[in-house]
Scaffold this motif. Structure first.
Motif, mmCIF file in Angstrom:
data_model
loop_
_atom_site.group_PDB
_atom_site.id
_atom_site.type_symbol
_atom_site.label_atom_id
_atom_site.label_comp_id
_atom_site.label_asym_id
_atom_site.label_seq_id
_atom_site.Cartn_x
_atom_site.Cartn_y
_atom_site.Cartn_z
ATOM 1 N N PRO A 66 0.803 -1.227 0.000
ATOM 2 C CA PRO A 66 0.000 0.000 0.000
ATOM 3 C C PRO A 66 0.828 1.266 0.000
ATOM 4 O O PRO A 66 0.392 2.296 -0.518
ATOM 5 C CB PRO A 66 -0.851 -0.124 1.269
ATOM 6 N N ASP A 67 2.043 1.219 0.546
ATOM 7 C CA ASP A 67 2.901 2.404 0.526
ATOM 8 C C ASP A 67 3.348 2.744 -0.889
ATOM 9 O O ASP A 67 3.454 3.925 -1.256
ATOM 10 C CB ASP A 67 4.114 2.197 1.427
ATOM 11 N N VAL A 68 3.617 1.716 -1.697
ATOM 12 C CA VAL A 68 3.967 1.942 -3.099
ATOM 13 C C VAL A 68 2.805 2.618 -3.823
ATOM 14 O O VAL A 68 2.993 3.569 -4.603
ATOM 15 C CB VAL A 68 4.338 0.616 -3.789
ATOM 16 N N LEU A 69 1.596 2.157 -3.556
ATOM 17 C CA LEU A 69 0.414 2.742 -4.185
ATOM 18 C C LEU A 69 0.223 4.185 -3.738
ATOM 19 O O LEU A 69 -0.090 5.062 -4.559
ATOM 20 C CB LEU A 69 -0.824 1.906 -3.853
ATOM 21 N N ARG A 70 0.392 4.444 -2.451
ATOM 22 C CA ARG A 70 0.213 5.813 -1.943
ATOM 23 C C ARG A 70 1.230 6.771 -2.566
ATOM 24 O O ARG A 70 0.876 7.905 -2.943
ATOM 25 C CB ARG A 70 0.338 5.822 -0.422
ATOM 26 N N ASP A 71 2.477 6.335 -2.664
ATOM 27 C CA ASP A 71 3.512 7.189 -3.256
ATOM 28 C C ASP A 71 3.191 7.493 -4.713
ATOM 29 O O ASP A 71 3.371 8.632 -5.182
ATOM 30 C CB ASP A 71 4.884 6.514 -3.141
ATOM 31 N N TRP A 72 2.734 6.475 -5.431
ATOM 32 C CA TRP A 72 2.411 6.680 -6.845
ATOM 33 C C TRP A 72 1.217 7.622 -6.997
ATOM 34 O O TRP A 72 1.214 8.507 -7.880
ATOM 35 C CB TRP A 72 2.109 5.337 -7.515
#
Length: 483
Positions: A283-289
């Motif tokens: 989910p952190d990858v998604l939030r950053d993107w």
């Protein structure tokens, strides 16, 4: 003396049997680990349901309107045109179409081998005039039908890799590459002609490490000329799709293959709903993107937690873990299946059919923007239940989310409602027995009903809002108030 001892032994023996049976009954009907306690309440015979249509919360659902290798070929746009009115009535507000332009595989292409961005089934190339899905006229009719039914149409956009060009010598690679796209080589429309200069590597940019495939024909978004053709010019792909074809938004394919600023600039130029395919369960990858692109993303973090909970590990405590919708529900496009997860018998990217409806019950009662997969909705054994879940989502799935109980085989969640909207309680069980659990509701002295229709159990809450709810064997129930 012996007789007395024997009788005492029998008494203890039968007491143990009765106690064991009682414990089993409690596990099925009223578990001993019930953390909230509370007495079992009598069930009214047939409480009258509220009218869900009177509780419109403004939320709707998107339909992924295709699966991999749809059939019949050349008839897909007509097939969808016939279905759109029924989907709209069910509560669908957007349809996500497959890549609508001509691909290298011609009449067999699903569009992801994009060749001519402006050929929607009206140019003879790659062995066919029509795309796999039909003609341009049929596509335009589908878009018009959708708009007549207040349904937006989302275009699937592939803007990193291209296919189907002609062979030419590429001085940057020092060998021949299929990078010539003109009217005779995979670009019959004559718009956005391309050569090796438009792909990585070239004299301007180094090779893009983000491109994991089609490396020789990966568009270089740093080039002003490519930017003009993709989103800046009046006849750019973005503006042509929006202003001429009538698309309302974008599903960006394989966003790991190019930088997020590309999408940000695209959306700044033309706007519209958007969602990116960032195939990542972190989910952190998604939030950053999302922060970098300014676009919502498919919530792969929730998809994988559902797959782990219902299939891979059969442990619902995985639903306690972090997911995109928990921190950014407005940018979380949730789903339980798509054309990739349902292709080629995926093992690690797949929710089994017997668990699909529990997964849908989860995403259609929790925050986020849910997507329904075409093959699931058109499955006769699923359709009526999905219609019910969509109705619940669009009406009483509203308010703050609170997890009331969780263990390996039970999950209970409450939506608090807003104003006069009562909200709901979701109870999922993967236990093979019928389960009951006493939880805290928002409703005092109110009779409840399972609006999923999976149980006939209708308990009444006490003066403190405590109520004993029931979940069917390996299923789910969704409770709310009655009249």
């Amino acid at each position: 003396m012996i007789t007395r001892i024997f009788n005492s032994f029998l008494l203890v023996f039968f007491s143990l049997i009765v106690f064991a049976c009682s414990e089993d009954d409690q596990e099925i009907i009223d578990p001993t680990d019930d953390v909230t306690g509370g007495p079992e309440t009598p069930e009214p015979s047939n409480p009258e349901a509220i009218d869900l249509s009177s509780y419109d919360n403004g939320s709707r659902v998107m339909m992924q309107a295709f699966y991999w290798d749809v059939e019949p070929r050349f008839e897909w746009w007509n097939n969808l045109s016939a279905k759109v009115p029924g989907w709209a009535d069910a509560g669908i507000d957007r349809i996500w179409l497959p890549v609508a332009s001509k691909g290298q595989s011609g009449g067999y292409s699903m569009g992801y081998d994009v060749s001519d961005y402006y050929d929607f089934g009206n140019f003879e190339q790659h062995g066919t005039v029509e795309t796999r899905f039909g003609s341009r006229t049929e596509l335009e009719n589908l878009i018009s039908t959708a708009h007549d039914n207040d349904v937006e149409v989302i275009a699937d956009i592939v803007i990193n890799h291209n296919s189907g060009g002609g062979l030419q010598y590429n001085p940057y690679r020092e060998y021949d590459t299929y990078t010539l796209f003109d009217e005779e080589h995979g670009n019959a429309s004559g718009m956005f002609n391309r050569t090796y200069e438009d792909f990585y590597p070239n004299s301007v940019s180094e090779y893009d490490p983000g491109s994991l495939f089609y490396a020789e024909t990966n568009l270089d978004h740093h080039l002003d000329r490519v930017q003009k053709w993709l989103w800046k010019d009046e006849n750019s792909v973005a503006k042509y799709y929006k202003n001429v074809m009538g698309f309302d938004g974008w599903r960006f394919d394989y966003v790991k293959g190019f930088e997020p600023w590309v999408i940000k600039e695209w959306l700044d130029e033309v706007g519209g709903f958007s969602v990116g395919e960032n195939f990542d369960g972190n989910p952190d990858v998604l939030r950053d993107w999302i922060e970098a692109s300014g676009s919502p993303a498919f919530d792969f973090s929730t998809f994988y937690k559902l797959e782990e909970s219902l299939d891979r590990f059969q442990d619902l405590t995985n639903l306690e873990k972090d997911m995109l919708w928990k921190t950014d529900p407005g940018n979380a496009v949730t789903f339980t299946a798509n054309h990739d997860t349902e292709k080629d018998d995926n093992v690690d990217n797949y929710i089994a059919s017997e668990n699909k409806l529990k997964a849908y019950a989860y995403i259609l009662t929790h925050p986020g923007y849910p997507t329904i997969f075409y093959s699931d909705y058109e499955n006769e054994s699923f359709q009526e239940e999905l219609k019910t879940l969509i109705s619940i989502h669009n009406s009483i799935a509203v308010g703050d989310t609170e997890m009331l109980y969780i263990d390996e085989d039970e999950y209970v969640m409450k939506r608090s409602g807003t104003g006069t909207n009562p909200g709901l309680i979701l109870y999922i069980s993967i236990n093979n027995n019928t389960k009951r659990r006493t939880v805290s509701s928002n409703w005092n002295n109110v009779t409840l009903k399972d609006y999923s229709g999976n149980t006939s159990y209708s308990p009444t809450s006490d003066e403190n809002g405590m109520v004993q709810i029931e979940a069917p064997s390996n299923g789910y129930a969704i409770y709310s108030i009655t009249k």
